[in-house]
Write an enzyme that holds these catalytic residues in place. Structure first.
Site, PDB file in Angstrom:
ATOM      1  N   PRO A  88     -11.390  -2.713 -93.763  1.00 18.96           N
ATOM      2  CA  PRO A  88     -11.512  -4.075 -94.290  1.00 18.96           C
ATOM      3  C   PRO A  88     -10.422  -4.955 -93.673  1.00 18.96           C
ATOM      4  O   PRO A  88      -9.267  -4.544 -93.594  1.00 18.96           O
ATOM      5  CB  PRO A  88     -11.257  -3.896 -95.797  1.00 18.96           C
ATOM      6  CG  PRO A  88     -10.439  -2.649 -95.909  1.00 18.96           C
ATOM      7  CD  PRO A  88     -10.830  -1.776 -94.749  1.00 18.96           C
ATOM      8  N   MET A  89     -10.793  -6.140 -93.220  1.00 19.35           N
ATOM      9  CA  MET A  89      -9.785  -7.079 -92.697  1.00 19.35           C
ATOM     10  C   MET A  89     -10.145  -8.469 -93.197  1.00 19.35           C
ATOM     11  O   MET A  89     -11.188  -9.031 -92.838  1.00 19.35           O
ATOM     12  CB  MET A  89      -9.729  -7.030 -91.167  1.00 19.35           C
ATOM     13  CG  MET A  89      -9.137  -5.723 -90.644  1.00 19.35           C
ATOM     14  SD  MET A  89      -8.894  -5.719 -88.862  1.00 19.35           S
ATOM     15  CE  MET A  89     -10.569  -5.572 -88.279  1.00 19.35           C
ATOM     16  N   SER A  90      -9.243  -8.994 -94.000  1.00 22.42           N
ATOM     17  CA  SER A  90      -9.449 -10.307 -94.583  1.00 22.42           C
ATOM     18  C   SER A  90      -9.559 -11.347 -93.464  1.00 22.42           C
ATOM     19  O   SER A  90      -8.751 -11.356 -92.540  1.00 22.42           O
ATOM     20  CB  SER A  90      -8.245 -10.604 -95.480  1.00 22.42           C
ATOM     21  OG  SER A  90      -8.521 -11.685 -96.293  1.00 22.42           O
ATOM     22  N   CYS A 141      -1.864  -3.862 -98.797  1.00 25.45           N
ATOM     23  CA  CYS A 141      -1.631  -5.125 -98.098  1.00 25.45           C
ATOM     24  C   CYS A 141      -0.161  -5.507 -98.154  1.00 25.45           C
ATOM     25  O   CYS A 141       0.441  -5.557 -99.230  1.00 25.45           O
ATOM     26  CB  CYS A 141      -2.473  -6.239 -98.703  1.00 25.45           C
ATOM     27  SG  CYS A 141      -2.236  -7.782 -97.825  1.00 25.45           S
ATOM     28  N   ASN A 165      -5.798   6.095 -91.244  1.00 23.81           N
ATOM     29  CA  ASN A 165      -5.933   4.751 -90.670  1.00 23.81           C
ATOM     30  C   ASN A 165      -4.621   4.339 -89.997  1.00 23.81           C
ATOM     31  O   ASN A 165      -3.547   4.741 -90.419  1.00 23.81           O
ATOM     32  CB  ASN A 165      -6.301   3.774 -91.804  1.00 23.81           C
ATOM     33  CG  ASN A 165      -6.188   2.317 -91.413  1.00 23.81           C
ATOM     34  OD1 ASN A 165      -5.404   1.579 -92.001  1.00 23.81           O
ATOM     35  ND2 ASN A 165      -6.941   1.890 -90.425  1.00 23.81           N
ATOM     36  N   GLY A 166      -4.774   3.518 -88.960  1.00 23.26           N
ATOM     37  CA  GLY A 166      -3.620   2.946 -88.265  1.00 23.26           C
ATOM     38  C   GLY A 166      -3.620   3.289 -86.797  1.00 23.26           C
ATOM     39  O   GLY A 166      -3.471   4.461 -86.430  1.00 23.26           O
ATOM     40  N   ASP A 167      -3.845   2.273 -85.950  1.00 21.97           N
ATOM     41  CA  ASP A 167      -3.733   2.426 -84.500  1.00 21.97           C
ATOM     42  C   ASP A 167      -4.792   3.329 -83.872  1.00 21.97           C
ATOM     43  O   ASP A 167      -4.576   3.857 -82.782  1.00 21.97           O
ATOM     44  CB  ASP A 167      -2.348   2.947 -84.098  1.00 21.97           C
ATOM     45  CG  ASP A 167      -1.235   1.982 -84.489  1.00 21.97           C
ATOM     46  OD1 ASP A 167      -1.534   0.801 -84.732  1.00 21.97           O
ATOM     47  OD2 ASP A 167      -0.073   2.423 -84.561  1.00 21.97           O
ATOM     48  N   ARG A 185      -8.019  -3.150 -86.167  1.00 28.22           N
ATOM     49  CA  ARG A 185      -7.845  -4.177 -85.142  1.00 28.22           C
ATOM     50  C   ARG A 185      -8.511  -3.868 -83.811  1.00 28.22           C
ATOM     51  O   ARG A 185      -8.818  -4.791 -83.056  1.00 28.22           O
ATOM     52  CB  ARG A 185      -6.342  -4.450 -84.951  1.00 28.22           C
ATOM     53  CG  ARG A 185      -5.718  -5.139 -86.169  1.00 28.22           C
ATOM     54  CD  ARG A 185      -4.219  -5.032 -86.155  1.00 28.22           C
ATOM     55  NE  ARG A 185      -3.822  -3.624 -86.262  1.00 28.22           N
ATOM     56  CZ  ARG A 185      -2.607  -3.169 -86.016  1.00 28.22           C
ATOM     57  NH1 ARG A 185      -1.673  -4.001 -85.629  1.00 28.22           N
ATOM     58  NH2 ARG A 185      -2.337  -1.883 -86.153  1.00 28.22           N
TER      59      ARG A 185
HETATM   60  C1  FMN Z   1      -6.100  -9.558 -90.073  1.00 29.61           C
HETATM   61  C2  FMN Z   1      -6.019  -8.356 -90.956  1.00 29.61           C
HETATM   62  C3  FMN Z   1      -6.529  -8.427 -92.237  1.00 29.61           C
HETATM   63  C4  FMN Z   1      -6.461  -7.306 -93.081  1.00 29.61           C
HETATM   64  N1  FMN Z   1      -7.023  -7.387 -94.315  1.00 29.61           N
HETATM   65  C5  FMN Z   1      -7.068  -6.277 -95.105  1.00 29.61           C
HETATM   66  C6  FMN Z   1      -7.771  -6.278 -96.342  1.00 29.61           C
HETATM   67  O1  FMN Z   1      -8.379  -7.271 -96.737  1.00 29.61           O
HETATM   68  N2  FMN Z   1      -7.742  -5.141 -97.072  1.00 29.61           N
HETATM   69  C7  FMN Z   1      -7.094  -4.007 -96.649  1.00 29.61           C
HETATM   70  O2  FMN Z   1      -7.094  -2.993 -97.340  1.00 29.61           O
HETATM   71  N3  FMN Z   1      -6.448  -3.973 -95.474  1.00 29.61           N
HETATM   72  C8  FMN Z   1      -6.447  -5.058 -94.690  1.00 29.61           C
HETATM   73  N4  FMN Z   1      -5.845  -5.005 -93.474  1.00 29.61           N
HETATM   74  C9  FMN Z   1      -5.293  -3.722 -93.003  1.00 29.61           C
HETATM   75  C10 FMN Z   1      -6.345  -2.927 -92.223  1.00 29.61           C
HETATM   76  O3  FMN Z   1      -7.418  -2.549 -93.056  1.00 29.61           O
HETATM   77  C11 FMN Z   1      -5.721  -1.653 -91.619  1.00 29.61           C
HETATM   78  O4  FMN Z   1      -5.201  -0.866 -92.666  1.00 29.61           O
HETATM   79  C12 FMN Z   1      -4.602  -1.965 -90.639  1.00 29.61           C
HETATM   80  O5  FMN Z   1      -4.954  -3.032 -89.772  1.00 29.61           O
HETATM   81  C13 FMN Z   1      -4.243  -0.739 -89.793  1.00 29.61           C
HETATM   82  O6  FMN Z   1      -5.345  -0.281 -89.075  1.00 29.61           O
HETATM   83  P1  FMN Z   1      -5.561  -0.632 -87.504  1.00 29.61           P
HETATM   84  O7  FMN Z   1      -4.301  -0.214 -86.793  1.00 29.61           O
HETATM   85  O8  FMN Z   1      -6.752   0.160 -87.104  1.00 29.61           O
HETATM   86  O9  FMN Z   1      -5.756  -2.108 -87.414  1.00 29.61           O
HETATM   87  C14 FMN Z   1      -5.875  -6.099 -92.633  1.00 29.61           C
HETATM   88  C15 FMN Z   1      -5.345  -6.062 -91.346  1.00 29.61           C
HETATM   89  C16 FMN Z   1      -5.411  -7.143 -90.504  1.00 29.61           C
HETATM   90  C17 FMN Z   1      -4.860  -7.046 -89.125  1.00 29.61           C
END
Ligand code: FMN
Length: 342
Positions: free
Chosen positions: A26-28, A109, A209-211, A234
């Site tokens: 999820p990404m807001s 978050c 999760n992460g990277d 991302r």
């Molecule tokens: C722009 C943005 C918005 C995000 N919004 C949420 C959200 O609404 N809920 C949530 O649990 N995590 C949110 N995250 C965190 C991501 O879900 C994820 O945990 C974090 O980006 C690490 O994963 P990644 O390295 O694959 O990006 C957000 C991250 C980004 C960059």
């Protein structure tokens, strides 16, 4: 067992069957209905709504209504954030009435706007309070409840295994762990090995999760964490097909339609743009779409002239944006044909 191959297997979240184990994070401001439909269409095992502030949802704010609404996909997973048990319970009830199959609680978050209100990852500083929210949500709905967390608040308080175990005891059916602390925000590298401590603490599915941005990353994260599934955030900027591609590489049945040339990429991006205009209305939609257009252009038309880029990023006329996008992707593919499919 082939660790990577298991990502293609279905997984059960509290009785809800999920078709594979590579999930869209999820990404807001990013994973709205239009994006989620794309990610799911490309083969993501699971997609999750943007975080919804429970107090705002309870008050019926328009934007939260859009976020909670059923997308028509087979599994509707709604994520709630908040710090008041009664708001969380009320919001969970609303989500369930909207057809949510799974309700997720955000305890990860790091944004000050969110942690300043003692929700998101701030809840990891007060597990007793976090548990009152979990109890309230689990008690309010019949559908499974899951929790998304970080490793802890900072390096001295890596309490994700404790939170995960207590959550499991309270009836939570899956936990997702972003391998960073709150104080790291998005800096440094996610610690996938630390997620193994959460996996060892619970028997419900653990999502790492992460990277993670490629099949190779997914393979390593599984090796290092022993997790049951992976979640990708991302890396899907400008590439809503990435999650499905990873699932497909693991052997998943993902009939992904990834744009194969400049014209196909242009069609794809224009279609996404039009979906956003329909979702938000033209005035708001064309602004909201800009970040996606910027990511698509940066990734698939990197040599674009500043003039064309500026037209796309600033024009208030959708027809002009669409026309310029088409020209941009076709020109980019002429210069570097393979880039479009990367
Ligand atoms: C722009 C943005 C918005 C995000 N919004 C949420 C959200 O609404 N809920 C949530 O649990 N995590 C949110 N995250 C965190 C991501 O879900 C994820 O945990 C974090 O980006 C690490 O994963 P990644 O390295 O694959 O990006 C957000 C991250 C980004 C960059």
């Amino acid at each position: 067992m082939d660790e990577f191959g298991k990502l293609a297997d279905p997984v059960d979240i509290g009785g809800v069957p999920i078709r594979n184990r590579v999930f869209q994070a999820p990404m807001s401001g990013v994973t709205d209905e239009a994006f989620r439909r794309r990610a799911y269409g490309h083969g993501a095992g699971l997609v999750v709504s943007e975080m919804i502030a429970s107090g705002e949802l309870a008050k019926g704010r328009l934007d939260t209504g859009r976020r909670v609404r059923h997308s028509g996909l087979p599994v509707h997973m709604v994520q709630l954030a908040g710090r008041e048990a009664h708001h969380m319970a009320e919001a969970a009830t609303i989500a369930e009435a909207e057809g949510a199959d799974i309700v997720d609680i955000n305890m990860g978050c790091p944004a000050k706007k969110v942690t300043g209100g003692y929700s998101g990852s701030a809840l990891m500083r007060d597990l007793d309070h976090a548990l009152t929210l979990i109890d309230a949500v689990v008690g309010a709905v019949k559908v499974p409840v899951t929790v998304k967390m970080r490793l802890g608040w900072d390096d001295t308080a890596l309490n994700a295994p404790i939170l995960a175990r207590r959550a499991e005891q309270a009836g939570v059916k899956m936990v997702t762990v972003h391998g960073r602390t709150r104080c790291q925000f998005y800096q440094g590298k996610a610690d996938w090995r630390a997620i193994a401590r959460v996996k060892a603490a619970v028997s419900i599915p653990v999502v790492a999760n992460g990277d993670v941005g490629s099949p190779a990353d997914a393979e390593t994260v599984l090796e290092q964490s022993g997790a049951d599934a992976v979640m990708v955030g991302r890396a899907s900027y400008g590439a809503p097909w990435i999650v499905g591609q990873i699932a497909g590489a693991a052997g998943g049945d993902t009939s992904s339609r990834v744009p194969a040339n400049g014209a196909a990429m242009a069609d794809y991006v224009v279609e996404h743009y039009e979906e956003m205009l329909a979702l938000y209305g033209v005035e708001s939609g064309l602004r909201q779409a800009r970040k996606h257009l910027g990511w698509y252009l940066g990734r698939h038309a990197p040599g674009l002239s500043p003039l064309l880029r500026s037209t796309i990023m600033t024009s208030l006329d959708p027809a002009e944006v669409i026309h310029t996008l088409r020209a941009a992707f076709v020109a980019a593919a002429e210069v570097e044909p393979v880039r479009a499919a990367a």
